[in-house]
Scaffold this active site. Structure first.
Site, PDB file in Angstrom:
ATOM      1  N   SER A  99       0.839  -1.193   0.000  1.00 21.22           N
ATOM      2  CA  SER A  99       0.000   0.000   0.000  1.00 21.22           C
ATOM      3  C   SER A  99       0.882   1.255   0.000  1.00 21.22           C
ATOM      4  CB  SER A  99      -0.955  -0.053   1.203  1.00 21.22           C
ATOM      5  OG  SER A  99      -2.011   0.861   1.054  1.00 21.22           O
ATOM      6  N   ASP A 233      -9.711  -6.114  -3.642  1.00 16.76           N
ATOM      7  CA  ASP A 233      -9.203  -4.952  -2.912  1.00 16.76           C
ATOM      8  C   ASP A 233     -10.224  -3.813  -2.974  1.00 16.76           C
ATOM      9  OD1 ASP A 233      -7.738  -2.806  -1.856  1.00 16.76           O
ATOM     10  OD2 ASP A 233      -5.866  -3.500  -2.756  1.00 16.76           O
ATOM     11  N   HIS A 259      -7.195  -6.243   0.338  1.00 17.97           N
ATOM     12  CA  HIS A 259      -6.087  -5.295   0.303  1.00 17.97           C
ATOM     13  C   HIS A 259      -4.825  -5.851   0.955  1.00 17.97           C
ATOM     14  CE1 HIS A 259      -4.249  -1.409  -0.165  1.00 17.97           C
ATOM     15  NE2 HIS A 259      -4.081  -1.243   1.125  1.00 17.97           N
TER      16      HIS A 259
END
Length: 315
Positions: A99, A233, A259
């Site tokens: 991320s 996600d 995610h």
């Protein structure tokens, strides 16, 4: 061998940096996402530590690391990782970023190619504009006060318990709520809340991400890149995997995953990383080659670039 649960600390520039380290062999640097900490890597660290030295720091402003009123830009985080590695006596790494940590990983590789052997991007930021509205709201004026009120003591355990309960439901929309609950609890700390908001202000606004790697993605041709995403996600769309420089990347979109694919499928994730390292020799930085590539931009063909520069045209 150190346990994954053991958190160590070292001072860098006067700030306490927390990190987990285990294993032996070539070094993997694992960088967590926004509002998380190094514990997000716990499901995959033991398997990776069987072949590698695995280092998972708490980024500045997160976890057990200090949370000063400081620079929380991508460049500053990349510098901080270089300095942490230097203090630990480590020269080169395969950097793995999840991320926001993926953005830091890309920035680290861009700033310090001589110290980067490979890059692994996991549900990464920096490949497109779209991102969940919940993160975009962090950039709205007054959001800090709203989050502070929403994380007050009497309310916090009720909300976090509800999110963790919903996370157990077999629903795509609620899959990652256990991780979201941990971030929600961390944001009760005013210092971490300030750090997280400072981070978001550097990379996105209410419209989405405005800092991306797309203008420099051609540089990935000089370095092995692996991209891993979860199909479901809800934070950063898995369609962003299509924006990776696929001519030189291994791209894997995992089914039945959100995610956090490294937590949804830790064994598969560790296998993908191990196979990627086995099949891709580390990048070797050469100033002349990078200079030639930068001069030609994304118009060059990699085969025409020698370590000394651009090969002369023939014929």
């Amino acid at each position: 061998m150190e346990s994954v649960e053991d958190v160590q600390h070292v001072l860098v520039h006067g700030y306490r940096r927390a990190y987990r380290i285990c294993g032996s062999g070539p070094v993997l640097l694992l960088l967590h996402g926004l509002g998380c900490d190094s514990s997000t890597w716990a499901p995959v660290m033991p398997a990776l530590a069987e072949r590698y030295t695995v280092i998972a720091p708490d980024l500045l402003g997160h976890g057990e690391s200090d949370k000063p009123d400081a620079d929380y830009s991508l460049g500053a985080y990349a510098n901080g990782m270089r300095d942490l590695l230097t203090v630990l006596g480590i020269d080169k790494v395969t950097v793995v970023g999840h991320s926001f940590g993926g953005g830091v990983a890309m920035q680290f590789a861009y700033q310090f190619p001589e110290r980067t052997e490979r890059v692994v991007l996991v549900s990464t930021g920096g490949l497109g504009k779209e991102v969940t509205p919940l993160i975009r709201l962090l950039t709205v004026p007054g959001s800090g006060l709203a989050i502070g009120a929403a994380t007050l003591g009497p309310l916090r355990p009720l909300v976090s318990t509800a999110m963790r309960t919903l996370a157990r439901l077999p629903m795509r929309a609620t899959r990652d709520l256990d991780e979201v609950a941990g971030i929600y609890e961390a944001l009760a700390d005013p210092a971490q809340r300030r750090a997280v908001q400072r981070v978001t202000s550097h990379v996105l606004n209410w419209r989405g991400q405005f800092v991306t790697m797309t203008d420099r993605s051609y540089l990935a041709r000089l370095m092995p890149v692996l991209v891993v995403w979860g199909r479901d996600d809800m934070v950063i769309p898995s369609a962003h995997a299509d924006l990776a420089p696929t001519d030189v990347s291994d791209v894997h979109v995992l089914e039945d995953s959100g995610h956090f694919p490294h937590k949804d499928h830790p064994e598969q994730f560790a296998r993908l990383v191990t196979e990627f390292i086995d099949h891709h020799e580390p990048a070797h930085y050469h100033r002349g080659r990078w200079r030639a590539v930068l001069r030609r931009g994304n118009q060059y063909e990699l085969e025409s670039v020698t370590p000394e520069g651009v090969a002369p045209a023939t014929g």
